[in-house]
Scaffold this motif. Structure first.
Motif, PDB file in Angstrom:
ATOM      1  N   LYS A 144       1.387  -4.516  10.046  1.00 43.59           N
ATOM      2  CA  LYS A 144       1.445  -3.224   9.357  1.00 43.59           C
ATOM      3  C   LYS A 144       1.082  -3.384   7.886  1.00 43.59           C
ATOM      4  CE  LYS A 144       4.553   0.687   8.509  1.00 43.59           C
ATOM      5  NZ  LYS A 144       5.928   1.228   8.716  1.00 43.59           N
ATOM      6  N   HIS A 145       1.581  -4.473   7.274  1.00 43.73           N
ATOM      7  CA  HIS A 145       1.276  -4.720   5.861  1.00 43.73           C
ATOM      8  C   HIS A 145      -0.221  -4.931   5.656  1.00 43.73           C
ATOM      9  CE1 HIS A 145       1.204  -6.427   1.871  1.00 43.73           C
ATOM     10  NE2 HIS A 145       0.764  -7.572   2.343  1.00 43.73           N
ATOM     11  N   TYR A 146      -0.825  -5.792   6.458  1.00 45.40           N
ATOM     12  CA  TYR A 146      -2.243  -6.092   6.271  1.00 45.40           C
ATOM     13  C   TYR A 146      -3.115  -4.881   6.593  1.00 45.40           C
ATOM     14  CZ  TYR A 146      -0.846 -10.942   5.690  1.00 45.40           C
ATOM     15  OH  TYR A 146      -0.261 -12.088   5.231  1.00 45.40           O
ATOM     16  N   ALA A 147      -2.670  -4.062   7.547  1.00 48.80           N
ATOM     17  CA  ALA A 147      -3.434  -2.862   7.892  1.00 48.80           C
ATOM     18  C   ALA A 147      -3.420  -1.846   6.754  1.00 48.80           C
ATOM     19  CB  ALA A 147      -2.872  -2.236   9.162  1.00 48.80           C
ATOM     20  N   SER A 148      -2.372  -1.927   5.917  1.00 54.27           N
ATOM     21  CA  SER A 148      -2.258  -0.972   4.806  1.00 54.27           C
ATOM     22  C   SER A 148      -3.161  -1.334   3.636  1.00 54.27           C
ATOM     23  CB  SER A 148      -0.806  -0.902   4.317  1.00 54.27           C
ATOM     24  OG  SER A 148      -0.450  -2.101   3.615  1.00 54.27           O
ATOM     25  N   LEU A 149      -3.690  -2.547   3.641  1.00 50.35           N
ATOM     26  CA  LEU A 149      -4.539  -2.997   2.540  1.00 50.35           C
ATOM     27  C   LEU A 149      -5.974  -2.543   2.766  1.00 50.35           C
ATOM     28  CD1 LEU A 149      -3.220  -6.670   2.186  1.00 50.35           C
ATOM     29  CD2 LEU A 149      -2.397  -4.612   1.005  1.00 50.35           C
ATOM     30  N   ASN A 150      -6.652  -2.196   1.711  1.00 54.91           N
ATOM     31  CA  ASN A 150      -8.069  -1.839   1.799  1.00 54.91           C
ATOM     32  C   ASN A 150      -8.771  -2.263   0.520  1.00 54.91           C
ATOM     33  OD1 ASN A 150      -7.695   0.331  -0.209  1.00 54.91           O
ATOM     34  ND2 ASN A 150      -6.621   1.404   1.460  1.00 54.91           N
ATOM     35  N   GLU A 151     -10.045  -1.960   0.419  1.00 56.26           N
ATOM     36  CA  GLU A 151     -10.832  -2.403  -0.736  1.00 56.26           C
ATOM     37  C   GLU A 151     -10.333  -1.800  -2.043  1.00 56.26           C
ATOM     38  OE1 GLU A 151     -14.978  -1.821  -0.138  1.00 56.26           O
ATOM     39  OE2 GLU A 151     -15.108  -3.224   1.541  1.00 56.26           O
ATOM     40  N   GLU A 152      -9.642  -0.660  -1.938  1.00 57.90           N
ATOM     41  CA  GLU A 152      -9.131  -0.016  -3.148  1.00 57.90           C
ATOM     42  C   GLU A 152      -7.793  -0.618  -3.596  1.00 57.90           C
ATOM     43  OE1 GLU A 152     -10.583   2.102  -0.653  1.00 57.90           O
ATOM     44  OE2 GLU A 152     -12.332   1.827  -1.944  1.00 57.90           O
ATOM     45  N   THR A 153      -7.163  -1.395  -2.703  1.00 53.64           N
ATOM     46  CA  THR A 153      -5.874  -1.991  -3.026  1.00 53.64           C
ATOM     47  C   THR A 153      -6.048  -3.055  -4.105  1.00 53.64           C
ATOM     48  OG1 THR A 153      -5.105  -1.650  -0.755  1.00 53.64           O
ATOM     49  CG2 THR A 153      -3.848  -3.189  -2.118  1.00 53.64           C
ATOM     50  N   ILE A 154      -5.312  -2.928  -5.174  1.00 55.68           N
ATOM     51  CA  ILE A 154      -5.367  -3.924  -6.248  1.00 55.68           C
ATOM     52  C   ILE A 154      -4.095  -4.768  -6.167  1.00 55.68           C
ATOM     53  CG2 ILE A 154      -5.498  -4.311  -8.738  1.00 55.68           C
ATOM     54  CD1 ILE A 154      -6.856  -1.577  -8.980  1.00 55.68           C
ATOM     55  N   PRO A 155      -4.221  -6.006  -5.681  1.00 55.68           N
ATOM     56  CA  PRO A 155      -3.019  -6.823  -5.529  1.00 55.68           C
ATOM     57  C   PRO A 155      -2.485  -7.292  -6.881  1.00 55.68           C
ATOM     58  CG  PRO A 155      -4.982  -8.123  -5.037  1.00 55.68           C
ATOM     59  CD  PRO A 155      -5.444  -6.712  -5.279  1.00 55.68           C
ATOM     60  N   LEU A 156      -1.177  -7.503  -6.926  1.00 56.28           N
ATOM     61  CA  LEU A 156      -0.584  -8.058  -8.139  1.00 56.28           C
ATOM     62  C   LEU A 156      -1.145  -9.448  -8.405  1.00 56.28           C
ATOM     63  CD1 LEU A 156       3.215  -7.161  -7.953  1.00 56.28           C
ATOM     64  CD2 LEU A 156       1.620  -6.489  -9.748  1.00 56.28           C
ATOM     65  N   TYR A 157      -1.289 -10.221  -7.334  1.00 58.60           N
ATOM     66  CA  TYR A 157      -1.814 -11.590  -7.422  1.00 58.60           C
ATOM     67  C   TYR A 157      -2.810 -11.769  -6.279  1.00 58.60           C
ATOM     68  CZ  TYR A 157       2.093 -12.187 -10.577  1.00 58.60           C
ATOM     69  OH  TYR A 157       2.967 -12.043 -11.629  1.00 58.60           O
ATOM     70  N   THR A 158      -3.884 -12.476  -6.553  1.00 59.94           N
ATOM     71  CA  THR A 158      -4.935 -12.633  -5.547  1.00 59.94           C
ATOM     72  C   THR A 158      -4.702 -13.826  -4.634  1.00 59.94           C
ATOM     73  OG1 THR A 158      -6.267 -13.930  -7.107  1.00 59.94           O
ATOM     74  CG2 THR A 158      -6.669 -11.552  -7.023  1.00 59.94           C
ATOM     75  N   SER A 159      -3.694 -14.633  -4.911  1.00 58.99           N
ATOM     76  CA  SER A 159      -3.449 -15.827  -4.113  1.00 58.99           C
ATOM     77  C   SER A 159      -2.914 -15.487  -2.730  1.00 58.99           C
ATOM     78  CB  SER A 159      -2.432 -16.728  -4.821  1.00 58.99           C
ATOM     79  OG  SER A 159      -1.225 -16.020  -5.068  1.00 58.99           O
TER      80      SER A 159
END
Length: 331
Positions: A144-159
């Motif tokens: 569910k978490h990974y499905a919520s991510l998209n190209e517009e999602t700006i992560p706090l950390y990229t690691s």
């Protein structure tokens, strides 16, 4: 989006990383490594994997880390080979296991479970956490978490972290009460509770990172009293991500503790190099030049000084091995 470079540039990066001329400084090789990591290509994976023949445990540890962050299954055979090599430095083997967890392919689970019984504690613990991470990635919450991510999602950390943050803080604090003293204290208690599974404690650790307040930094620093070198090294790594000068006193204490594990001191040194405040440089120079200091500590300080100089130079990009890296100031 991956970076595209010419075959000539790729060969130059390989020659630099593998020190084919025999006179490439370690910190320059690190810049080549992180430039290759940014390519995220199969060619980069192949070149990085060749570096495991090097004699520097620090470099090989970083090679494994970068292969995990590139997240290509083509790296798994090389990583498994490193993990299986019981003559290899435990710090390198642990990072190979963590990288397998980062790639998160279910085919790695049997191998990781096998080495969760390893004689080296840091390897055992890493394999335990890596299995839990792969299982979480494939759980309902993980999917569910990974499905919520998209190209517009700006992560706090990229690691790609060895564990997700505690539920509700996967993308950082969404409401003010997430940063409250009560919530930070709750997470601190989870962090230091040795009766809890390591994976749950790691989740609290990354939740505190995502909160990122001075109180959260203090809570994280309380974990340096743990007896697990793996656990403490991850806290130091997180301080290198946070880049908060508030963590400098605790990191200096770790670096200068001769009784502390090399893998913890190495991570503290690199965190200090990234934070790059004026007071850390004399300490890094001191330990880089200490002949009786462990090699991995000396080398980490050399790399950290290069990071410090980069942060104070106005250069935009650290992974710039296709350009010219400034020499590390030794004196």
């Amino acid at each position: 989006m991956a970076v595209v470079i010419s075959p000539t540039e790729l060969q130059a990066l390989e020659d630099c990383l593998l020190n084919k001329n025999g006179d490439v400084a370690l910190h320059t090789r690190f810049r080549a490594l992180f430039t290759l990591k940014s390519l995220k290509s199969e060619e980069a994976v192949q070149i990085i994997a060749k570096g495991f023949k090097d004699e520097s445990a620090l470099l090989k540890h970083e090679l494994a880390y970068c292969l995990g962050q590139i997240k290509k299954t083509s790296a798994l055979p090389a990583l498994e080979s490193v993990l299986r090599d019981t003559s290899e430095d435990p710090m390198v083997r642990h990072e190979a296991a963590e990288a397998m967890g980062a790639i998160s392919d279910l085919s790695s689970v049997p191998v990781l479970k096998e080495f969760a019984k390893d004689s080296e504690r840091s390897v055992r613990e890493t394999c335990e956490i890596a299995v839990d991470k792969i299982e979480w990635d494939n759980s309902e919450e993980g999917k569910k978490h990974y499905a919520s991510l998209n190209e517009e999602t700006i992560p706090l950390y990229t690691s790609i972290d060895p564990a997700p943050a505690t539920s509700g803080l996967l993308q950082g604090p969404s409401k003010e009460e997430d940063k409250s003293a009560e919530n930070v204290e709750r997470l601190r208690k989870e962090l230091i509770d040795t009766n809890l599974p390591l994976f749950k404690r790691y989740r609290a650790m990354f939740a505190l990172r995502n909160i990122g307040t001075p109180a959260a930094v203090d809570a994280l620093a309380s974990g340096f009293s743990d007896d697990s070198a793996l656990f403490k090294h991850e806290i130091a790594f997180i301080f290198g991500q946070l880049l908060d000068p508030h963590s400098v006193p605790s990191l200096l204490k770790v670096l200068e503790d001769k009784n502390e594990s090399d893998m913890v001191r190495h991570e503290a040194a690199e965190a200090l190099g990234g934070i790059a405040t004026p007071e850390v440089l004399p300490h890094l120079r001191l330990w880089m030049n200490k002949e009786d200091a462990p090699r991995v500590v000396r080398e980490s300080c050399q790399v950290a000084i290069d990071m410090w100089e980069h942060e104070n130079s106005g250069e935009f990009q650290y992974a710039n091995a296709l350009g010219n890296a400034a020499p590390v100031t030794v004196a």
